[in-house]
Design an enzyme around this catalytic site. Sequence first.
Site, PDB file in Angstrom:
ATOM      1  N   THR A  33       0.845  -1.201   0.000  1.00 52.54           N
ATOM      2  CA  THR A  33       0.000   0.000   0.000  1.00 52.54           C
ATOM      3  C   THR A  33       0.880   1.250   0.000  1.00 52.54           C
ATOM      4  O   THR A  33       0.622   2.206  -0.743  1.00 52.54           O
ATOM      5  CB  THR A  33      -0.945   0.005   1.233  1.00 52.54           C
ATOM      6  N   ASP A  84       1.983   5.436   5.912  1.00 46.27           N
ATOM      7  CA  ASP A  84       2.428   4.040   5.947  1.00 46.27           C
ATOM      8  C   ASP A  84       1.228   3.105   5.990  1.00 46.27           C
ATOM      9  O   ASP A  84       0.125   3.510   6.393  1.00 46.27           O
ATOM     10  CB  ASP A  84       3.324   3.825   7.187  1.00 46.27           C
ATOM     11  N   GLY A  99       4.594  -6.909   8.989  1.00 45.70           N
ATOM     12  CA  GLY A  99       4.397  -8.027   8.066  1.00 45.70           C
ATOM     13  C   GLY A  99       5.465  -8.065   6.980  1.00 45.70           C
ATOM     14  O   GLY A  99       5.844  -9.123   6.497  1.00 45.70           O
ATOM     15  N   GLY A 100       5.975  -6.892   6.643  1.00 37.38           N
ATOM     16  CA  GLY A 100       7.050  -6.827   5.636  1.00 37.38           C
ATOM     17  C   GLY A 100       8.428  -6.814   6.281  1.00 37.38           C
ATOM     18  O   GLY A 100       9.440  -6.730   5.574  1.00 37.38           O
ATOM     19  N   GLU A 106      10.126   1.700  10.524  1.00 31.30           N
ATOM     20  CA  GLU A 106       8.798   2.326  10.426  1.00 31.30           C
ATOM     21  C   GLU A 106       8.460   3.060  11.717  1.00 31.30           C
ATOM     22  O   GLU A 106       7.922   4.167  11.701  1.00 31.30           O
ATOM     23  CB  GLU A 106       7.730   1.264  10.142  1.00 31.30           C
TER      24      GLU A 106
END
Length: 235
Positions: A33, A84, A99-100, A106
């Site tokens: 996303t 984000d 998850g990434g 982040e």
Amino acid sequence: MKGTQNMAKQAAAHAALGYISPGMKLGLGSGSTAEFFVQALAAKGKEMDIRASATSARTEMLAQSLGIALFPLAELAPLDLTIDGADELDANLTLIKGGGGALLREKIVATASRRMIVIADEQKVVPQLGRFPLPIEVVPFAWQITMLHIDERARRVGCAGAIARREKNDEPFITDNGNFILDCAFGKIPNTEVLAAVLGTIPGIVEHGLFLDLADTALIGGPEGVRVMKSPRRK
Ligand code: A5P
């Protein structure tokens, strides 16, 4: 399903452009996303004199290839806004991220920003966090012991479930910071503040994927378009 979900992600990412003003210093998130957002931003970035810091090597590469002006976070902070994605979010805009595998950067970038806006598809919104296994970044040294401590202490606060080191192509997944990720399938988390506090006391944990009180707005893409969620805690 994937196609519809991608359209919803894309719609949320495009809606985020409405929050960008000329001269802004932006944090660029990670994941599919956030990548839609980076692509949408690229068209506008130059004319709007946007400067940005990335939350992962992958986003950095993408932004660079699209000609977005990138700077190290330490040079650019404080940022005006970070955009984000998330793996899960609840009505308080508490998030599960990682998850990434980019949760540490982040969180550093989001914390160095005046605002964080989440972009996600409707499937990420849950009444109670925990369907998505909580990612925790740990140092490789004696990670098995760190895992045991997480298991023991999380159980005491109602979070029991399988914990596994993340693998990629039969090798341990290594984060941009040279660490491992433990995915913790706790199921529904009774109290995210309590769990976050407990995880904060365990040596070996570098950071966990619970984002508390960081996002003030979420743009949620769905079949009906994009709806805006506001954190009741941070207006
Ligand atoms: C990356 O580490 C994550 O925190 C992402 O923000 C999260 O996995 C969302 O990814 P998608 O946008 O690909 O669903």
